[in-house]
Scaffold this active site. Structure first.
Site, short mmCIF file in Angstrom:
data_model
loop_
_atom_site.label_atom_id
_atom_site.label_comp_id
_atom_site.label_asym_id
_atom_site.label_seq_id
_atom_site.Cartn_x
_atom_site.Cartn_y
_atom_site.Cartn_z
N GLY A 84 0.82 -1.20 0.00
CA GLY A 84 0.00 0.00 0.00
C GLY A 84 0.85 1.24 0.00
O GLY A 84 1.99 1.25 0.47
N GLY A 133 0.47 5.49 0.84
CA GLY A 133 -0.35 6.56 1.38
C GLY A 133 0.27 7.92 1.16
O GLY A 133 1.29 8.06 0.47
N GLY A 134 -0.34 8.93 1.76
CA GLY A 134 0.13 10.29 1.58
C GLY A 134 1.48 10.54 2.23
O GLY A 134 2.24 11.40 1.79
N VAL A 180 3.79 1.26 2.54
CA VAL A 180 3.67 0.15 3.47
C VAL A 180 4.16 -1.13 2.81
O VAL A 180 3.77 -1.45 1.68
CB VAL A 180 2.22 -0.03 3.96
CG1 VAL A 180 2.12 -1.17 4.95
CG2 VAL A 180 1.71 1.27 4.60
N LYS A 209 5.98 0.64 7.64
CA LYS A 209 5.62 1.87 6.94
C LYS A 209 6.85 2.76 6.84
O LYS A 209 7.33 3.32 7.82
CB LYS A 209 4.50 2.61 7.68
CG LYS A 209 4.08 3.91 7.02
CD LYS A 209 2.96 4.58 7.79
CE LYS A 209 2.55 5.90 7.16
NZ LYS A 209 1.46 6.56 7.90
N ASP A 254 -7.66 11.80 9.68
CA ASP A 254 -7.67 11.30 8.30
C ASP A 254 -8.35 9.95 8.24
O ASP A 254 -7.85 8.99 7.66
CB ASP A 254 -6.25 11.20 7.75
CG ASP A 254 -6.22 10.90 6.25
OD1 ASP A 254 -7.25 11.12 5.58
OD2 ASP A 254 -5.18 10.43 5.76
#
Length: 855
Positions: free
Chosen positions: A597, A599-600, A604, A617, A717
């Site tokens: 994954g 993200g911003g 990950v 992460k 978030d």
């Protein structure tokens, strides 16, 4: 010439024969055409999904491979006709409206149960005069039961339960004299039971529970010589129990619970003849008198429920003769005396509820021989003496409640043998001494209440071995010292800890004193934590200070370095001895093939370390490749080292390195909520019950963050990408890169944060963060879970959605929910709408949300 005449006659007879066959075929084709036409017309009124399910319904002959259609050649001409329609649990949506025109005079069986059919039952259903089996249960049918149903004189089985039918039961139903099974449960029927029901001569089962039927229980039940099951529970009957009811030798199940029945249980009920009686529930009424010894003379009795009445007197020792008894529920009466020793013969007993009575004496040791006992509730009585040690021999016990009695002495260590125990309540007694360390062996225990006793000393450290413990209450004792470092004590409210001698830690308001040796160890741990977070450090850490130490402390004492290495080896990571190099090697220096994954703030990776799988992460680098997003890194560490909750992802450690920085936390095999909703195969397994559980899990996490921490923590978030699922579909809130502590003395303004589509409208122009921002995002997630996709423009039309039917927004990839689940979903939608209010002041708090969802 003779042969010519014979030939002529033969030709004439042949022509008549052919004409007769042609007429018969014509009649048969007409019948088939009419049957097909009426069925196809009904199909056309269903929704598109239902019509697709009935795609085999084509042509003019239903007897040729039409799904759910059965035919027989019961007519004189030997042609097939439709005799059965079986479409149970077929996700059908629509009405029964065109049933009015069905040309199915030979239909014997009609089963449309477990669908989503709505509207009324058409009055012309009475035209199906051949039907013997009629099942319309578990739909959404409304209105009255049509009186024409009495025309179905051949009817044997009628099931209309689990609908929304109202009005009274039609008198005409009694004309169906040959009824064997009548089920009208879980509707909104009112009025009284029709006098015409006395016509039933073959009836074996009547279930009309969960309605609003009132009046008296009729005496004509005495005529039902074949009656085996009678369920009139959850109604408004207000009469006495007819004595004739007990004369039915065939009766197996009798349920009259939750009514307003008065008087005593008739003494002339000939229970000694009820040899087949298996289940009787008279609870939640206004009955008085004694618990008859005759119940012990029912050899097949498995359940006897008489709770919440006004029964008095002593428990008869004769009850011990009902050796097949599995449930004995006598709670909330006025019973006195002791528990008979003869109860030891109840070897099949699984539930024994005697709470809220006036019983006294000691617990007989004979109860220890009840090897199948799972639930024992003796609370709110006047039992005294020591707690019987032999209860530790009831190895199947899951729930043990001895609260609000007069027990004294110490807590017997024998209770620690109950490996299956989930609930233990010993509160409000006269127990003293130290809590036994052996209780730590109760690894299945979820709730522990030891409050309002005279327990003293320290809480054993072995309590941390209670791996399932979530709720604890030790208030009003004489306990002292540190609370065990475990979630149950961490999240316990002050009310569950108050009025003790001198407890320290967590919500007690007192810090526990630290020995010098431990102080030195903490100092070393501070340096170690720059590489890895030790589970023993549960406080919020000042990450900026640690970063400074890491960057500028270049004059370490060599002895410190040696001690640090020893500390790493002595305090391995939660999932094994993982170091920076272990992680880098496992991910092959962050090879993209391990990415799960993006993200911003970071990427990950899935890392397999020793026998465990973890998520790593790695935070993104800035454009100049020299600075990291330290603010997000710090925010996530601050949040995850402060938060400990079963619905929040666990942080195992973090690393700040000249090349990169990353977090290590538990890996969720189920992936994100967004991934599941977008997966055409997995979403089918993500049923309504799992979805309700996920929403409740997210709500619990947010409620904990907003209301149970020392300071309110805002996620900032929340989205379906940041809700992760484990292998059991349990939700875990993750990604705390934008999390912040709410400062009551600050304006709490910020730059724009959050994910588009989940951000509340006020954040765009006020930039003011509050817990109501998370509440709004939670509302979006609720609608997303129900619809199976992000609501998008739906959010902009909330004002116009008050009249929207739930079925219009349900994820059509799942079967229609049951009535019970549908009620919960409607409540969920109402909660979502309140969370999505434009004004943040109009939105509920997460505490109010969780209370509303649990109502």
């Amino acid at each position: 010439m003779g042969s010519s005449i014979f030939l002529t006659i033969a030709l004439i007879l042949s022509s008549f024969s052919n004409l007769s066959l042609a007429n018969a075929a014509k009649v048969s084709n007409l019948r088939i055409t009419n049957e097909a036409s009426s069925l196809l017309k009904w199909k056309s009124g269903l929704d598109k999904q239902s019509q697709s399910f009935l795609s085999s319904w084509i042509g003019s002959n239903p007897c040729q491979d039409w799904h759910g259609i059965g035919c027989s050649n019961i007519t004189t001409d030997g042609e097939n006709v439709v005799t059965s329609i079986q479409l149970s649990n077929s996700s059908l949506k629509g009405t029964l409206g065109d049933l009015d025109t069905w040309s199915l005079g030979n239909l014997e069986l009609l089963d449309l149960s477990l669908n989503s059919l709505s509207g009324i039952i058409p009055p012309k259903i009475g035209n199906l005069n051949s039907v013997k089996f009629l099942n319309l249960s578990s739909n959404q049918l409304t209105g009255l039961i049509p009186s024409s149903i009495g025309n179905l004189t051949n009817l044997h089985y009628l099931y209309l339960d689990n609908n929304i039918l109202s009005g009274s039961i039609p008198f005409e139903l009694g004309h169906a004299r040959d009824l064997i099974d009548l089920t009208l449960s879980k509707n909104m029927l009112n009025g009284t039971l029709p006098l015409s029901f006395r016509n039933f001569s073959r009836i074996e089962r009547i279930e009309i529970n969960d309605n609003n039927i009132s009046g008296s229980i009729p005496n004509y039940f005495a005529n039902y010589t074949r009656l085996e099951r009678l369920d009139l529970g959850k109604n408004n009957f207000s009469s006495v129990i007819p004595s004739e009811l007990g004369k039915r030798t065939a009766l197996v199940h009798l349920k009259l619970f939750m009514n307003n029945l008065i008087g005593s249980i008739p003494k002339d009920m000939n229970l000694t003849k009820m040899e087949e009686l298996d289940y009787i529930d008279l609870s939640n009424n206004k009955l008085y008198g004694e618990v008859s010894s005759n119940w012990g003379l029912c050899p097949n009795l498995t359940s006897l429920k008489l709770s919440n009445n006004n029964l008095s007197g002593k428990l008869s020792k004769e009850i011990g003769r009902a050796t097949r008894l599995g449930e004995l529920l006598l709670s909330s009466n006025h019973l006195v005396g002791e528990i008979p020793k003869s109860f030891e013969r109840l070897s099949s007993l699984m539930k024994l509820y005697l709470d809220n009575n006036k019983l006294s004496g000691t617990i007989p040791s004979e109860l220890g021989s009840l090897s199948n006992l799972e639930d024992l509730n003796l609370a709110k009585n006047s039992f005294s003496g020591m707690i019987q040690e032999r209860l530790g021999e009831c190895l199947k016990l899951r729930s043990l409640n001895l609260s609000s009695n007069r027990f004294e002495g110490v807590i017997p260590v024998h209770i620690s043998k109950l490996d299956n125990l989930e609930f233990l309540d010993l509160s409000e007694n006269n127990l003293f001494g130290n809590p036994p360390p052996q209780l730590g062996g109760l690894k299945a225990l979820e709730t522990l209440n030891l409050s309002h006793n005279s327990l003293a000393g320290y809480i054993p450290t072995s309590f941390i071995e209670m791996l399932s413990l979530t709720t604890v209450d030790i208030s009003f004792n004489q306990l002292e010292g540190p609370l065990p470092k475990m979630l149950a004590f961490e999240v316990a409210p002050i009310e569950a800890l108050r009025n003790n001698k001198q407890l320290c830690g967590y919500n007690t308001g007192l810090d526990c004193p630290m020995e010098q040796g431990n102080q030195d160890k903490e100092n070393i741990g501070l340096k170690v934590i720059l590489i890895i977070v030790l589970p023993s450090l549960g406080c919020m850490l000042l990450v900026v200070v640690m970063i400074g130490i890491f960057l500028y402390d270049n004059k370490r004492n060599p002895n410190d370095a040696k001690l640090m290495q020893q500390e790493i080896e002595a305090n391995p990571f939660t999932i094994g001895k993982m170091t920076y190099r272990n992680i880098i090697d496992a991910l092959e220096d962050f090879d993209p093939k391990y990415i799960v994954g993006v993200g911003g703030f970071g990427t990950v990776y899935k890392a397999e370390l020793l026998s465990e799988v973890c998520a790593v992460k790695k935070f993104h680098e800035s454009e100049d490749n020299k600075m990291y997003n330290l603010k997000s890194f710090e925010a996530e560490i601050r949040a995850l080292t402060e938060l400990r909750h079963q619905n929040i992802v666990k942080l195992y450690g973090f690393c700040l390195h000249p090349r990169h920085m990353f977090l290590v936390y538990e890996f969720m095999v189920g992936g994100s909520l967004r991934m599941v909703l977008c997966d055409k195969e997995r979403v089918v397994d993500f049923d309504w019950e799992k979805r309700l559980a996920v929403v409740n899990g997210v709500a619990n996490a947010l409620c904990y963050m907003h209301h149970n921490c020392s300071q309110t923590i805002i996620h900032g978030d929340l989205s379906s990408n940041n809700v992760l699922l484990d292998s059991d579909w349990v939700a875990h809130v993750s990604d705390f890169g934008t999390a912040r502590v709410l400062d009551p003395d600050s304006s709490n303004k910020t730059t724009f944060i959050g994910t588009i589509g989940y951000v509340p409208p006020e954040l765009a122009y006020t930039m003011k963060v509050s817990e109501k921002c998370d509440v709004y995002s939670f509302g979006v997630i609720i609608i997303e879970v129900i619809m199976g996709k992000h609501p998008g423009d739906f959010l902009n039309s909330l004002r116009d959605m008050n009249g929207t039917s739930l079925t219009e927004i349900l994820d059509r990839r799942l079967p229609s929910p049951s009535n019970q689940i549908e009620k919960k979903l409607k409540l969920l939608v109402a909660v979502a709408f309140s969370c999505l209010q434009k004004s943040p002041h109009s939105r509920p708090s997460m505490l109010e949300v969780t209370l509303g969802l649990s109502a």
